[in-house]
Design a protein around this motif. Sequence first.
Motif, mmCIF file in Angstrom:
data_model
loop_
_atom_site.group_PDB
_atom_site.id
_atom_site.type_symbol
_atom_site.label_atom_id
_atom_site.label_comp_id
_atom_site.label_asym_id
_atom_site.label_seq_id
_atom_site.Cartn_x
_atom_site.Cartn_y
_atom_site.Cartn_z
ATOM 1 N N SER A 6 12.409 62.742 -55.155
ATOM 2 C CA SER A 6 11.266 62.740 -54.521
ATOM 3 C C SER A 6 10.523 61.434 -54.673
ATOM 4 N N GLU A 19 7.542 69.321 -51.083
ATOM 5 C CA GLU A 19 6.190 69.280 -51.505
ATOM 6 C C GLU A 19 5.602 67.949 -51.938
ATOM 7 N N TYR A 64 12.520 72.221 -52.689
ATOM 8 C CA TYR A 64 11.254 72.481 -52.758
ATOM 9 C C TYR A 64 10.208 71.491 -53.121
ATOM 10 N N LYS A 65 10.717 70.468 -54.179
ATOM 11 C CA LYS A 65 9.816 69.305 -54.507
ATOM 12 C C LYS A 65 10.076 68.467 -53.644
#
Length: 222
Positions: A123, A161, A157-158
């Motif tokens: 991320s 997000e 998901y991360k």
Amino acid sequence: MPYNRDESNSNFVDIYIDESGDLGFTQQSSEYFVMAALVPCNTLPIQRCFKKIRQQKMKKKMKQVPELKYNNTPPEMKRRIFRCLASCDLDIAYLILHKRQVPLHIRDKHQIIYNYLAASLVSKITACYGTFDPVNVIIDQSLYGLQKEHFDDYLAYKMLEFPDNGIADRSRITIMHVDSQAEPCIQAVDFIAGAIHRKYRSDETTHYDLIREKMILERVLP
């Protein structure tokens, strides 16, 4: 700063990740755990690095090794690999976990810690580049079944997000678990993770210094 990606690579980013150290908490365990990433502009020069090393004079014992890894490669061969990687257009990012800071209640949850570190690193990398769509994450094939499924779901998901990476939706994220023996870029990031771990473990920076200028993200957790 990240390198200037050419037009052919301008709409996506490939992120190869690997680790060094262990997630145990015994007296024999490593003090640090490294999660490292390699982001190549072009994978071909990296492939050539490892092919060239194997074509050069090697002892018979080494020629029989199916995969070159940081921990099984002689010092002079390591230096040649790092010099070659330093000549390639690539970026490096890593997170260091100082394991004594890990809360007691999660020390036995190794896969949760691993997933968190990988997702955090990826991320942060995509945020460094801005909007890249799609994103390909390539990892050594060491997870199977539910572990692999949970890893993929949590990583995606991360990434979605994280507010600064600009990834549109899950369909734009590809996570590949590959055989490291057949993937030179995974072998390369194994060497990179090993050099970083050696720097923190023993303050020995011979190999780390050769690739220092490629670093775009260096962070010690927590």
